[in-house]
Design an enzyme around this catalytic site. Structure first.
Site, PDB file in Angstrom:
ATOM      1  N   SER A 165     -13.637  -6.676  53.807  1.00 36.07           N
ATOM      2  CA  SER A 165     -14.961  -6.571  54.429  1.00 36.07           C
ATOM      3  C   SER A 165     -14.872  -6.352  55.942  1.00 36.07           C
ATOM      4  O   SER A 165     -13.982  -6.902  56.604  1.00 36.07           O
ATOM      5  CB  SER A 165     -15.733  -7.860  54.151  1.00 36.07           C
ATOM      6  OG  SER A 165     -16.928  -7.898  54.899  1.00 36.07           O
ATOM      7  N   TYR A 199     -19.583  -1.430  57.354  1.00 35.73           N
ATOM      8  CA  TYR A 199     -21.013  -1.436  57.647  1.00 35.73           C
ATOM      9  C   TYR A 199     -21.194  -0.500  58.831  1.00 35.73           C
ATOM     10  O   TYR A 199     -20.452  -0.595  59.821  1.00 35.73           O
ATOM     11  CB  TYR A 199     -21.490  -2.850  58.000  1.00 35.73           C
ATOM     12  CG  TYR A 199     -21.678  -3.740  56.788  1.00 35.73           C
ATOM     13  CD1 TYR A 199     -22.538  -3.361  55.762  1.00 35.73           C
ATOM     14  CD2 TYR A 199     -21.014  -4.964  56.676  1.00 35.73           C
ATOM     15  CE1 TYR A 199     -22.725  -4.177  54.643  1.00 35.73           C
ATOM     16  CE2 TYR A 199     -21.193  -5.779  55.570  1.00 35.73           C
ATOM     17  CZ  TYR A 199     -22.058  -5.375  54.558  1.00 35.73           C
ATOM     18  OH  TYR A 199     -22.242  -6.170  53.459  1.00 35.73           O
ATOM     19  N   THR A 203     -20.721   0.801  52.702  1.00 38.88           N
ATOM     20  CA  THR A 203     -21.747   0.082  51.941  1.00 38.88           C
ATOM     21  C   THR A 203     -23.100   0.672  52.296  1.00 38.88           C
ATOM     22  O   THR A 203     -23.504   0.664  53.461  1.00 38.88           O
ATOM     23  CB  THR A 203     -21.682  -1.425  52.261  1.00 38.88           C
ATOM     24  OG1 THR A 203     -20.390  -1.885  51.846  1.00 38.88           O
ATOM     25  CG2 THR A 203     -22.748  -2.207  51.534  1.00 38.88           C
ATOM     26  N   LYS A 253     -20.475   2.513  48.362  1.00 38.62           N
ATOM     27  CA  LYS A 253     -20.671   1.294  47.559  1.00 38.62           C
ATOM     28  C   LYS A 253     -22.151   0.917  47.566  1.00 38.62           C
ATOM     29  O   LYS A 253     -22.746   0.775  48.633  1.00 38.62           O
ATOM     30  CB  LYS A 253     -19.849   0.152  48.154  1.00 38.62           C
ATOM     31  CG  LYS A 253     -20.063  -1.175  47.463  1.00 38.62           C
ATOM     32  CD  LYS A 253     -19.066  -2.211  47.961  1.00 38.62           C
ATOM     33  CE  LYS A 253     -19.270  -3.546  47.281  1.00 38.62           C
ATOM     34  NZ  LYS A 253     -20.444  -4.267  47.775  1.00 38.62           N
ATOM     35  N   HIS A 272     -24.593  -5.135  44.884  1.00 37.65           N
ATOM     36  CA  HIS A 272     -24.151  -6.099  45.901  1.00 37.65           C
ATOM     37  C   HIS A 272     -24.168  -7.523  45.319  1.00 37.65           C
ATOM     38  O   HIS A 272     -24.516  -8.491  45.995  1.00 37.65           O
ATOM     39  CB  HIS A 272     -25.092  -5.995  47.115  1.00 37.65           C
ATOM     40  CG  HIS A 272     -24.443  -6.227  48.445  1.00 37.65           C
ATOM     41  ND1 HIS A 272     -24.302  -5.250  49.390  1.00 37.65           N
ATOM     42  CD2 HIS A 272     -23.921  -7.335  49.005  1.00 37.65           C
ATOM     43  CE1 HIS A 272     -23.731  -5.746  50.478  1.00 37.65           C
ATOM     44  NE2 HIS A 272     -23.480  -7.020  50.266  1.00 37.65           N
TER      45      HIS A 272
HETATM   46  C1  LIG Z   1     -20.208 -14.075  49.346  1.00 31.31           C
HETATM   47  C2  LIG Z   1     -20.312 -12.587  49.216  1.00 31.31           C
HETATM   48  C3  LIG Z   1     -20.078 -11.788  50.326  1.00 31.31           C
HETATM   49  C4  LIG Z   1     -20.155 -10.395  50.201  1.00 31.31           C
HETATM   50  N1  LIG Z   1     -19.851  -9.630  51.285  1.00 31.31           N
HETATM   51  C5  LIG Z   1     -19.881  -8.287  51.175  1.00 31.31           C
HETATM   52  C6  LIG Z   1     -19.516  -7.471  52.267  1.00 31.31           C
HETATM   53  O1  LIG Z   1     -19.150  -7.949  53.327  1.00 31.31           O
HETATM   54  N2  LIG Z   1     -19.596  -6.128  52.094  1.00 31.31           N
HETATM   55  C7  LIG Z   1     -19.996  -5.555  50.914  1.00 31.31           C
HETATM   56  O2  LIG Z   1     -20.052  -4.330  50.814  1.00 31.31           O
HETATM   57  N3  LIG Z   1     -20.301  -6.318  49.845  1.00 31.31           N
HETATM   58  C8  LIG Z   1     -20.262  -7.657  49.945  1.00 31.31           C
HETATM   59  N4  LIG Z   1     -20.553  -8.428  48.859  1.00 31.31           N
HETATM   60  C9  LIG Z   1     -20.805  -7.789  47.547  1.00 31.31           C
HETATM   61  C10 LIG Z   1     -19.496  -7.652  46.751  1.00 31.31           C
HETATM   62  O3  LIG Z   1     -18.674  -6.681  47.323  1.00 31.31           O
HETATM   63  C11 LIG Z   1     -19.731  -7.256  45.289  1.00 31.31           C
HETATM   64  O4  LIG Z   1     -20.551  -6.114  45.247  1.00 31.31           O
HETATM   65  C12 LIG Z   1     -20.330  -8.352  44.426  1.00 31.31           C
HETATM   66  O5  LIG Z   1     -19.862  -9.620  44.808  1.00 31.31           O
HETATM   67  C13 LIG Z   1     -19.966  -8.101  42.966  1.00 31.31           C
HETATM   68  O6  LIG Z   1     -20.566  -9.036  42.144  1.00 31.31           O
HETATM   69  P1  LIG Z   1     -19.817 -10.344  41.575  1.00 31.31           P
HETATM   70  O7  LIG Z   1     -19.810 -11.324  42.687  1.00 31.31           O
HETATM   71  O8  LIG Z   1     -20.706 -10.728  40.432  1.00 31.31           O
HETATM   72  O9  LIG Z   1     -18.430  -9.942  41.136  1.00 31.31           O
HETATM   73  C14 LIG Z   1     -20.500  -9.822  48.956  1.00 31.31           C
HETATM   74  C15 LIG Z   1     -20.720 -10.629  47.846  1.00 31.31           C
HETATM   75  C16 LIG Z   1     -20.636 -12.003  47.965  1.00 31.31           C
HETATM   76  C17 LIG Z   1     -20.865 -12.845  46.744  1.00 31.31           C
END
Ligand SMILES: Cc1cc2nc3c(=O)[nH]c(=O)nc-3n(C[C@H](O)[C@H](O)[C@H](O)COP(=O)(O)O)c2cc1C
Length: 356
Positions: free
Chosen positions: A104, A127, A153, A229, A253
């Site tokens: 990230s 981002y 993203t 994404k 997300h």
């Molecule tokens: C705590 C947390 C932080 C996340 N941070 C980012 C991020 O910084 N950038 C991003 O593109 N997606 C972020 N996501 C989304 C994840 O990349 C991903 O799409 C998502 O967690 C997938 O679902 P799952 O948690 O059910 O596996 C985040 C998700 C969570 C739960």
């Protein structure tokens, strides 16, 4: 600790309440968050028999890469709240089973330390900032650190309303900062009474006028493969191809952005039809079992990503916990492939899904 849900239960008690809320929450009423997993349960498998499954091979190809399994680590921010080694522990675990890790923008550890902690490919999740120079500097830094792709993203011009984070006025603990953003002058999240610090950060700094033209601009400057994404609409998947994007991640997300948007797995069939194998598709959201991976591959994904499960393993036992999560999912995939009559990833197809 038999399955990854055991890690989910065990990890909750180990986290600070505001970190636990940040990791688990979805947007608003969390309908999409729940549906991401419920949707997998609604899909029924139609197994084949009498195909020699004495040796199940889960290695596969993603664009020009050969990977040991179709499992990728999705980007999640602020892993330092889960374990002191944060992103470095995840990178080391990815190395052990050769999984691609997407790091990230909001990592607590600098991207250079992440790439040097692993033999596996690291992709950088970007981002896009209002400040073009800042965005280019981040891309340049990721490239110099050895990242093999940029994952933009595209579903977060603003942060979804994660209400528990608003109630907690979410902030990073004092010991942590945003290591990739020092050069931009951002070490900490801004403070604003009655607001999530992260949401306030997005409001102020993240580009809300991003369009397909900017994607081309980033691709020209990056000189690396570009993945988008947060694609859920088949028309956006087609536009991604038209704009020279190298791959897409079908994702909502983890239910944290637009509540009541479609579960990722429910969005996949139409996208996979629109893409028609022109570029790779990765799916994330709700992957908790080997059967979920099998269903996603049967419906047209080349790989799947996991977000929260990695955090559960990391909070529970650092690098070892993340290795366990990856091993459990990979061995579940092997077992369910055998039970569905598939000896290799190329045996998996839409015929395994009932009522399609
Ligand atoms: C705590 C947390 C932080 C996340 N941070 C980012 C991020 O910084 N950038 C991003 O593109 N997606 C972020 N996501 C989304 C994840 O990349 C991903 O799409 C998502 O967690 C997938 O679902 P799952 O948690 O059910 O596996 C985040 C998700 C969570 C739960």
């Amino acid at each position: 600790m038999l399955n990854i849900l055991d890690y989910e239960k065990a990890s909750q008690a180990l986290l600070e309440p505001s970190a636990s809320d940040y990791y688990k929450s979805g947007a608003m009423d969390e309908h999409t968050l729940a549906d991401n997993t419920d949707a997998f349960r609604r899909i029924k498998l139609l197994p084949r028999v009498l195909n020699d499954v004495s040796n199940v091979n889960i290695s596969t190809r993603l664009a020009t890469l050969t990977v040991d399994s179709p499992l990728i680590i999705s980007p999640t921010a602020f892993l330092g709240m889960a374990h002191p080694d944060g992103e470095l522990a995840v990178a080391r675990a990815a190395s052990a089973s050769n999984n691609i890790m997407i790091c990230s923008t909001m990592a607590n550890q600098p991207i250079e330390d992440v790439t040097t902690s692993t033999q596996s490919s690291v992709w950088f999740q970007l981002y896009v900032y209002k400040d073009k120079e800042a965005t280019l500097a981040l891309i340049e830094r990721a490239k110099n650190a050895g990242c093999k792709a940029i994952v933009i993203t595209v579903d977060a011009p603003f942060l979804g309303q994660r209400e528990q984070d608003v109630r907690n006025q979410f902030q990073l603990p004092d010991r942590l900062h945003m290591s990739n953003l020092h050069a931009l002058g951002h070490r900490k999240l801004p403070d604003k009474t009655g607001h999530s610090g992260l949401s306030h950060y997005f409001d102020e700094l993240i580009n809300k006028s991003l369009t397909w033209r900017d994607i081309r601009w980033i691709k020209e400057h990056a000189g690396l493969p570009i993945y988008l994404k947060g694609i859920l609409h088949p028309k956006d998947a087609q536009l991604a191809i038209e704009h020279g994007v190298d791959g897409i991640i079908v994702s909502n997300h983890g239910g944290r952005q637009l509540d009541t948007s479609v579960a990722s797995i429910d969005a996949l069939p139409a996208i996979s039809k629109a893409v028609n194998k022109q570029i790779p598709i990765i799916l994330d959201g709700g992957i908790r079992r080997g059967t979920d991976i099998l269903k996603a591959l049967a419906l047209g994904a080349q790989c799947v990503g996991i977000g929260r499960p990695v955090i559960w393993g990391l909070s529970h036992s650092g690098q070892q916990g993340v290795e366990d999560i990856l091993t459990i999912l990979q061995s579940e995939l092997k077992l369910v492939m055998a039970l569905a009559g598939c000896a290799s990833i190329s045996d998996i197809n839409a015929g395994l899904i009932a009522d399609l």
